[in-house]
Design a protein around this motif. Structure first.
Motif, mmCIF file in Angstrom:
data_model
loop_
_atom_site.group_PDB
_atom_site.id
_atom_site.type_symbol
_atom_site.label_atom_id
_atom_site.label_comp_id
_atom_site.label_asym_id
_atom_site.label_seq_id
_atom_site.Cartn_x
_atom_site.Cartn_y
_atom_site.Cartn_z
ATOM 1 N N LEU A 129 -13.171 5.348 -3.357
ATOM 2 C CA LEU A 129 -12.446 5.909 -4.498
ATOM 3 C C LEU A 129 -12.496 5.010 -5.724
ATOM 4 N N ARG A 130 -12.900 3.748 -5.516
ATOM 5 C CA ARG A 130 -13.020 2.779 -6.607
ATOM 6 C C ARG A 130 -11.671 2.490 -7.272
ATOM 7 N N LEU A 131 -10.608 2.508 -6.471
ATOM 8 C CA LEU A 131 -9.321 2.052 -6.987
ATOM 9 C C LEU A 131 -9.355 0.534 -7.122
ATOM 10 N N HIS A 132 -8.447 0.012 -7.928
ATOM 11 C CA HIS A 132 -8.448 -1.418 -8.209
ATOM 12 C C HIS A 132 -7.353 -2.185 -7.481
ATOM 13 N N ARG A 133 -6.213 -1.523 -7.213
ATOM 14 C CA ARG A 133 -5.076 -2.246 -6.642
ATOM 15 C C ARG A 133 -4.373 -1.391 -5.596
ATOM 16 N N MET A 134 -3.971 -2.047 -4.507
ATOM 17 C CA MET A 134 -3.176 -1.393 -3.462
ATOM 18 C C MET A 134 -1.878 -2.168 -3.291
ATOM 19 N N GLU A 135 -0.809 -1.423 -3.019
ATOM 20 C CA GLU A 135 0.515 -2.036 -2.874
ATOM 21 C C GLU A 135 1.177 -1.552 -1.587
ATOM 22 N N ILE A 136 1.899 -2.468 -0.949
ATOM 23 C CA ILE A 136 2.726 -2.128 0.210
ATOM 24 C C ILE A 136 4.095 -2.758 -0.028
ATOM 25 N N CYS A 137 5.162 -1.959 0.111
ATOM 26 C CA CYS A 137 6.529 -2.464 -0.054
ATOM 27 C C CYS A 137 7.253 -2.369 1.281
ATOM 28 N N ILE A 138 7.902 -3.465 1.675
ATOM 29 C CA ILE A 138 8.451 -3.597 3.022
ATOM 30 C C ILE A 138 9.870 -4.130 2.957
ATOM 31 N N ARG A 139 10.743 -3.556 3.770
ATOM 32 C CA ARG A 139 12.104 -4.089 3.845
ATOM 33 C C ARG A 139 12.100 -5.498 4.422
ATOM 34 N N PRO A 140 12.936 -6.392 3.906
ATOM 35 C CA PRO A 140 12.950 -7.774 4.378
ATOM 36 C C PRO A 140 13.209 -7.907 5.880
ATOM 37 N N GLU A 141 13.908 -6.926 6.461
ATOM 38 C CA GLU A 141 14.248 -7.000 7.878
ATOM 39 C C GLU A 141 13.130 -6.494 8.795
ATOM 40 N N ASN A 142 12.080 -5.917 8.214
ATOM 41 C CA ASN A 142 11.049 -5.265 9.016
ATOM 42 C C ASN A 142 9.951 -6.251 9.423
ATOM 43 N N GLY A 143 10.244 -7.050 10.445
ATOM 44 C CA GLY A 143 9.317 -8.076 10.904
ATOM 45 C C GLY A 143 7.932 -7.570 11.268
ATOM 46 N N PRO A 144 7.811 -6.474 12.033
ATOM 47 C CA PRO A 144 6.473 -5.985 12.382
ATOM 48 C C PRO A 144 5.616 -5.628 11.173
ATOM 49 N N SER A 145 6.212 -4.991 10.150
ATOM 50 C CA SER A 145 5.432 -4.655 8.960
ATOM 51 C C SER A 145 5.070 -5.890 8.152
ATOM 52 N N LEU A 146 5.961 -6.853 8.121
ATOM 53 C CA LEU A 146 5.646 -8.101 7.421
ATOM 54 C C LEU A 146 4.463 -8.806 8.078
ATOM 55 N N ARG A 147 4.347 -8.700 9.390
ATOM 56 C CA ARG A 147 3.210 -9.319 10.075
ATOM 57 C C ARG A 147 1.899 -8.610 9.727
ATOM 58 N N VAL A 148 1.966 -7.316 9.414
ATOM 59 C CA VAL A 148 0.759 -6.586 9.020
ATOM 60 C C VAL A 148 0.177 -7.166 7.727
#
Length: 220
Positions: A129-148
């Motif tokens: 798609l030739r996008l330039h930036r990707m973002e992921i927002c994660i709750r501070p308590e969500n340890g499994p997603s933070l590890r991703v």
């Protein structure tokens, strides 16, 4: 804006495929089976109910896909639906960015399925798609997603106060980003080759402390 292409993406046992209307029943069953596991991270509507309406959710996702602003996927392993991943808020032009959100069933957590799915989707957005930036927002308590994001080398970009309505209230989130120039050969290959920076997603102590004390209405 033209409709975004809905590809099928694969790596080993992990398959990302476009969500379909007939996925409603298996997705609803999975969501109910994983209710305790997922509810604390579940997006909600201010003043709204908590009933799961998977059919309506799929219709909404497909409408955004037709408008070219989303790529809604299910995550499959060995033919079983084990989660969802949605690339949303797709914009082109001078911004050329998108946001990723996801969930997986508890029984497959910890097997590298989520980072694989996120890497596949990010690589498609950057390389096709030739996008330039990707973002992921994660709750501070969500340890499994933070590890991703730690595994994949997404950069920490800041604390967003009362950012998304989750599980009945406005919740703080940590924001992580990645731009195409950082991964010219792709996110998946960088991770698999052990080249992802180990500390890019590190949250500064000041933000960790701030996240322990959520901003309340009336605070100054």
């Amino acid at each position: 804006m033209p409709s975004a292409v809905l590809p099928i993406l694969r790596d080993g046992e992990v398959v990302l495929r476009p969500i379909r209307s007939r996925d409603a029943k298996p997705l609803e069953r999975s969501l109910l089976d994983n209710r305790a596991w997922l509810r604390q991270w579940e997006a909600t509507y201010p003043g709204g109910g908590t009933a799961i309406d998977v059919k309506a959710s799929i219709r909404n996702l497909l409408a955004h896909a037709r408008a070219g602003t989303a790529l809604p996927f299910v995550i499959e392993v060995d033919g079983e639906i084990v989660g969802q991943l949605n690339v949303s808020s797709i914009t082109h032009g001078s911004l050329s960015s998108a946001t990723i959100g996801y969930w997986v069933s508890q029984h497959v957590a910890g097997r590298g399925i989520t980072p694989t799915a996120v890497a596949l989707a990010t690589d498609y957005c950057f390389l096709v798609l030739r996008l330039h930036r990707m973002e992921i927002c994660i709750r501070p308590e969500n340890g499994p997603s933070l590890r991703v994001v730690e595994k994949l080398g997404f950069r920490y970009e800041g604390l967003r106060r009362r950012f998304i309505h989750i599980n009945g209230d406005w919740r703080d989130h940590f924001a992580f980003g990645l731009v195409a120039e950082e991964v010219p050969r792709g996110v998946l290959s960088r991770w698999r080759d052990g080249r992802a920076p180990q500390d890019a997603a590190r949250v500064p102590e000041a933000d960790q402390v701030a996240a322990v004390h959520p901003l309340r209405v009336g605070d100054r």
